[in-house]
Design a protein around this motif. Structure first.
Motif, mmCIF file in Angstrom:
data_model
loop_
_atom_site.group_PDB
_atom_site.id
_atom_site.type_symbol
_atom_site.label_atom_id
_atom_site.label_comp_id
_atom_site.label_asym_id
_atom_site.label_seq_id
_atom_site.Cartn_x
_atom_site.Cartn_y
_atom_site.Cartn_z
ATOM 1 N N HIS A 45 -20.925 -22.511 50.957
ATOM 2 C CA HIS A 45 -21.278 -21.782 49.734
ATOM 3 C C HIS A 45 -21.688 -20.338 50.003
ATOM 4 C CE1 HIS A 45 -20.856 -25.232 47.202
ATOM 5 N NE2 HIS A 45 -21.810 -25.918 47.814
ATOM 6 N N LEU A 46 -22.102 -20.036 51.221
ATOM 7 C CA LEU A 46 -22.526 -18.669 51.519
ATOM 8 C C LEU A 46 -21.416 -17.842 52.161
ATOM 9 C CD1 LEU A 46 -26.224 -19.176 52.671
ATOM 10 C CD2 LEU A 46 -25.324 -18.509 50.441
ATOM 11 N N GLY A 47 -20.219 -18.337 52.083
ATOM 12 C CA GLY A 47 -19.078 -17.557 52.559
ATOM 13 C C GLY A 47 -18.517 -16.681 51.449
ATOM 14 N N PHE A 48 -18.220 -15.427 51.773
ATOM 15 C CA PHE A 48 -17.656 -14.486 50.810
ATOM 16 C C PHE A 48 -16.359 -13.903 51.363
ATOM 17 C CE2 PHE A 48 -21.994 -14.789 49.473
ATOM 18 C CZ PHE A 48 -21.970 -14.602 48.101
ATOM 19 N N ALA A 49 -15.376 -13.724 50.494
ATOM 20 C CA ALA A 49 -14.092 -13.175 50.929
ATOM 21 C C ALA A 49 -14.256 -11.751 51.447
ATOM 22 C CB ALA A 49 -13.090 -13.206 49.773
ATOM 23 N N SER A 50 -15.203 -11.012 50.866
ATOM 24 C CA SER A 50 -15.453 -9.637 51.280
ATOM 25 C C SER A 50 -16.286 -9.609 52.555
ATOM 26 C CB SER A 50 -16.180 -8.877 50.173
ATOM 27 O OG SER A 50 -16.698 -7.653 50.651
ATOM 28 N N ASP A 51 -15.808 -8.942 53.587
ATOM 29 C CA ASP A 51 -16.575 -8.820 54.826
ATOM 30 C C ASP A 51 -17.885 -8.083 54.599
ATOM 31 O OD1 ASP A 51 -14.596 -10.121 56.189
ATOM 32 O OD2 ASP A 51 -13.634 -8.306 56.954
ATOM 33 N N VAL A 52 -17.888 -7.166 53.661
ATOM 34 C CA VAL A 52 -19.094 -6.398 53.361
ATOM 35 C C VAL A 52 -20.207 -7.311 52.871
ATOM 36 C CG1 VAL A 52 -20.064 -4.623 51.846
ATOM 37 C CG2 VAL A 52 -17.815 -4.285 52.874
ATOM 38 N N ALA A 53 -19.834 -8.355 52.127
ATOM 39 C CA ALA A 53 -20.828 -9.291 51.596
ATOM 40 C C ALA A 53 -21.086 -10.458 52.538
ATOM 41 C CB ALA A 53 -20.358 -9.831 50.243
ATOM 42 N N ASP A 54 -20.073 -10.885 53.258
ATOM 43 C CA ASP A 54 -20.162 -12.132 54.015
ATOM 44 C C ASP A 54 -21.227 -12.088 55.106
ATOM 45 O OD1 ASP A 54 -18.887 -14.809 54.450
ATOM 46 O OD2 ASP A 54 -18.597 -13.978 56.452
ATOM 47 N N ALA A 55 -21.212 -11.070 55.929
ATOM 48 C CA ALA A 55 -22.156 -11.016 57.054
ATOM 49 C C ALA A 55 -23.608 -10.944 56.586
ATOM 50 C CB ALA A 55 -21.820 -9.852 57.982
ATOM 51 N N PRO A 56 -23.950 -10.050 55.654
ATOM 52 C CA PRO A 56 -25.347 -10.018 55.202
ATOM 53 C C PRO A 56 -25.774 -11.315 54.507
ATOM 54 C CG PRO A 56 -24.220 -7.992 54.584
ATOM 55 C CD PRO A 56 -23.173 -8.945 55.061
ATOM 56 N N ALA A 57 -24.890 -11.910 53.718
ATOM 57 C CA ALA A 57 -25.250 -13.107 52.961
ATOM 58 C C ALA A 57 -25.518 -14.298 53.875
ATOM 59 C CB ALA A 57 -24.161 -13.445 51.954
ATOM 60 N N ARG A 58 -24.836 -14.379 54.991
ATOM 61 C CA ARG A 58 -25.019 -15.491 55.928
ATOM 62 C C ARG A 58 -26.158 -15.250 56.915
ATOM 63 N NH1 ARG A 58 -20.592 -18.934 57.008
ATOM 64 N NH2 ARG A 58 -18.749 -18.543 55.739
ATOM 65 N N TYR A 59 -26.609 -14.046 57.004
ATOM 66 C CA TYR A 59 -27.458 -13.613 58.114
ATOM 67 C C TYR A 59 -28.705 -14.480 58.297
ATOM 68 C CZ TYR A 59 -30.135 -10.398 61.095
ATOM 69 O OH TYR A 59 -30.865 -9.846 62.120
ATOM 70 N N LEU A 60 -29.501 -14.624 57.261
ATOM 71 C CA LEU A 60 -30.753 -15.357 57.419
ATOM 72 C C LEU A 60 -30.536 -16.861 57.532
ATOM 73 C CD1 LEU A 60 -33.359 -13.501 55.175
ATOM 74 C CD2 LEU A 60 -33.051 -13.416 57.649
ATOM 75 N N MET A 61 -29.483 -17.382 56.893
ATOM 76 C CA MET A 61 -29.195 -18.800 57.061
ATOM 77 C C MET A 61 -28.877 -19.100 58.525
ATOM 78 S SD MET A 61 -26.016 -21.107 55.805
ATOM 79 C CE MET A 61 -25.107 -20.422 57.192
ATOM 80 N N GLU A 62 -28.086 -18.236 59.142
ATOM 81 C CA GLU A 62 -27.681 -18.453 60.529
ATOM 82 C C GLU A 62 -28.832 -18.198 61.503
ATOM 83 O OE1 GLU A 62 -24.244 -15.954 60.865
ATOM 84 O OE2 GLU A 62 -22.908 -17.456 59.973
ATOM 85 N N ALA A 63 -29.888 -17.524 61.038
ATOM 86 C CA ALA A 63 -31.053 -17.310 61.892
ATOM 87 C C ALA A 63 -31.895 -18.569 62.015
ATOM 88 C CB ALA A 63 -31.905 -16.162 61.342
ATOM 89 N N GLY A 64 -31.626 -19.566 61.177
ATOM 90 C CA GLY A 64 -32.310 -20.853 61.297
ATOM 91 C C GLY A 64 -33.338 -21.077 60.224
ATOM 92 N N GLY A 65 -34.392 -21.766 60.573
ATOM 93 C CA GLY A 65 -35.423 -22.133 59.609
ATOM 94 C C GLY A 65 -35.684 -23.627 59.655
ATOM 95 N N LYS A 66 -36.773 -24.047 59.070
ATOM 96 C CA LYS A 66 -37.175 -25.452 59.143
ATOM 97 C C LYS A 66 -36.478 -26.331 58.118
ATOM 98 C CE LYS A 66 -41.742 -24.288 60.989
ATOM 99 N NZ LYS A 66 -41.535 -22.837 61.021
ATOM 100 N N ARG A 67 -35.896 -25.735 57.073
ATOM 101 C CA ARG A 67 -35.216 -26.486 56.013
ATOM 102 C C ARG A 67 -36.157 -27.505 55.356
ATOM 103 N NH1 ARG A 67 -32.304 -22.614 57.301
ATOM 104 N NH2 ARG A 67 -30.128 -22.811 57.965
ATOM 105 N N ILE A 68 -37.417 -27.126 55.202
ATOM 106 C CA ILE A 68 -38.407 -28.001 54.583
ATOM 107 C C ILE A 68 -38.004 -28.361 53.153
ATOM 108 C CG2 ILE A 68 -40.779 -28.112 53.721
ATOM 109 C CD1 ILE A 68 -40.645 -28.507 56.684
ATOM 110 N N ARG A 69 -37.520 -27.397 52.397
ATOM 111 C CA ARG A 69 -37.218 -27.625 50.988
ATOM 112 C C ARG A 69 -36.072 -28.608 50.792
ATOM 113 N NH1 ARG A 69 -39.103 -23.243 52.573
ATOM 114 N NH2 ARG A 69 -40.795 -22.135 51.508
#
Length: 352
Positions: A45-69
């Motif tokens: 769902h966080l993939g975007f066809a535009s490279d300009v949007a794709d990298a920033p939009a995925r950035y924090l998800m790919e950095a990880g997190g506890k996924r508590i929610r």
């Protein structure tokens, strides 16, 4: 699909810590498998066809997190028939909403790090980071839009509280307001609201009994406040491997966490030692803001860590967690209820 980012270790271990015994382990395995499906959906769902949007939009998800929610959404769905496609979509929507809020928070706070990596605005710009957050909010809303009117309204109300919490934090308490009560309300809006929504959506879409919705919502809000109060203590921790950042990061940035607010209240009530430490902290923060070395506050960070106000903050976090667990009295005794109780305990006893 296995988790492949920095969330791996903490996220895969937590279900096993929450469930114990042979029957519980089957729950843990199912939650873990479903969490991996949620993670795969987030990537999609966080993939975007535009490279300009794709990298920033995925950035924090790919950095990880506890996924508590999302984990909480999966857990509360076990009060009914368990995870299904709608439960997974709800879990993905709440995590995307959370990630979106982090982009905005980091811009507002001028943060340099997030999850051990440079904050998004330091990689791109404030404008790009804000727009990346907006894209995630939009994707989360798109997911929820097909889940019924109740879910749409809940998502809108939660988004409103996130914005109000950030606004109130930015403006600060008004004259006559209790700064500590104001701070707790900010935590409830900025963190508690979304965790509460995560818990409620699990009941809604896991086809659990309707009378469970309000108790798990109250539980979620309270563990959200407890989570942030523990963060206030962790900020002062010298264990860099646990925090991923320098001890006292918030203090050095002039953030009014609960230990500082409690110290200020003591100073206002005539505590000379508190007044002296507070004066040193305020002077150091001002010098750092003027460009001096953040290390000049090392002694004050240590002093605050050892001060009674930090023990008071720990006690307050435990009180909120205890109140959260008390809400579970409305649920039947089960492995799921025990897992929720252990989740509250794990939040207040964590070190990072």
């Amino acid at each position: 699909m296995k988790l492949t980012n920095a969330a791996d270790t903490a996220t895969q271990a937590l279900p096993m810590r929450l469930f114990r015994g042979a029957q519980d382990r089957r729950h843990a395995q199912r939650v873990q498998e479903q969490l991996e499906l949620v993670e795969a959906g987030l990537i999609e769902h966080l993939g975007f066809a535009s490279d300009v949007a794709d990298a920033p939009a995925r950035y924090l998800m790919e950095a990880g997190g506890k996924r508590i929610r999302p984990m909480l959404t999966l857990l509360t769905s076990e009060l009914g028939t368990g995870p299904n496609e709608l439960v997974r979509r709800a879990a993905q929507a709440v995590e995307m909403t959370h990630l979106a809020s982090l982009y905005h928070d980091d811009v507002m706070d001028d943060a340099k790090l997030r999850r051990g990596v440079p904050a998004a605005q330091t990689v791109w710009s404030n404008s790009v980071a804000i727009l990346a957050g907006d894209l995630l909010f939009a994707r989360a809303s798109s997911l929820v839009s097909g889940m019924g009117e109740e879910a749409i309204l809940l998502q809108a109300q939660t988004f409103e509280r996130l914005c109000l919490g950030q606004l109130h934090e930015t403006v600060g308490p008004r004259e006559g307001d209790d700064p500590i009560a104001h701070y707790i309300q900010v935590l409830a809006d900025k963190t508690g609201a979304l965790i509460a929504t995560a818990a409620r959506m699990g009941v809604m879409f896991g086809e659990a009994a309707a009378e469970y919705a309000d108790p798990v919502t109250e539980y979620g809000e309270r563990i959200g406040v407890a989570f942030q109060l523990v963060d206030d203590v962790i900020d002062l921790s010298p264990k860099k491997e646990a925090t991923g950042k320098r001890a006292g990061t918030d203090l050095r940035a002039g953030v009014a966490t609960l230990p500082v607010l409690l110290l200020r209240r003591r100073a206002e009530n005539g505590d000379a030692a508190a007044s002296e430490l507070l004066a040193r902290i305020d002077a150091g923060v001002a010098r750092i803001a003027a460009g001096e070395d953040p290390a000049l506050l090392d002694a004050e960070v240590e002093a605050l860590r050892e001060h009674e106000v930090t023990r008071e903050t720990e006690a307050e976090a435990k009180r909120w967690a205890s109140e959260a667990v008390a809400q579970l009295d409305a649920l039947p005794k089960s492995s799921v209820r025990r897992a929720l109780e252990r989740m509250a305990d794990s939040i207040v006893n964590r070190e990072g």
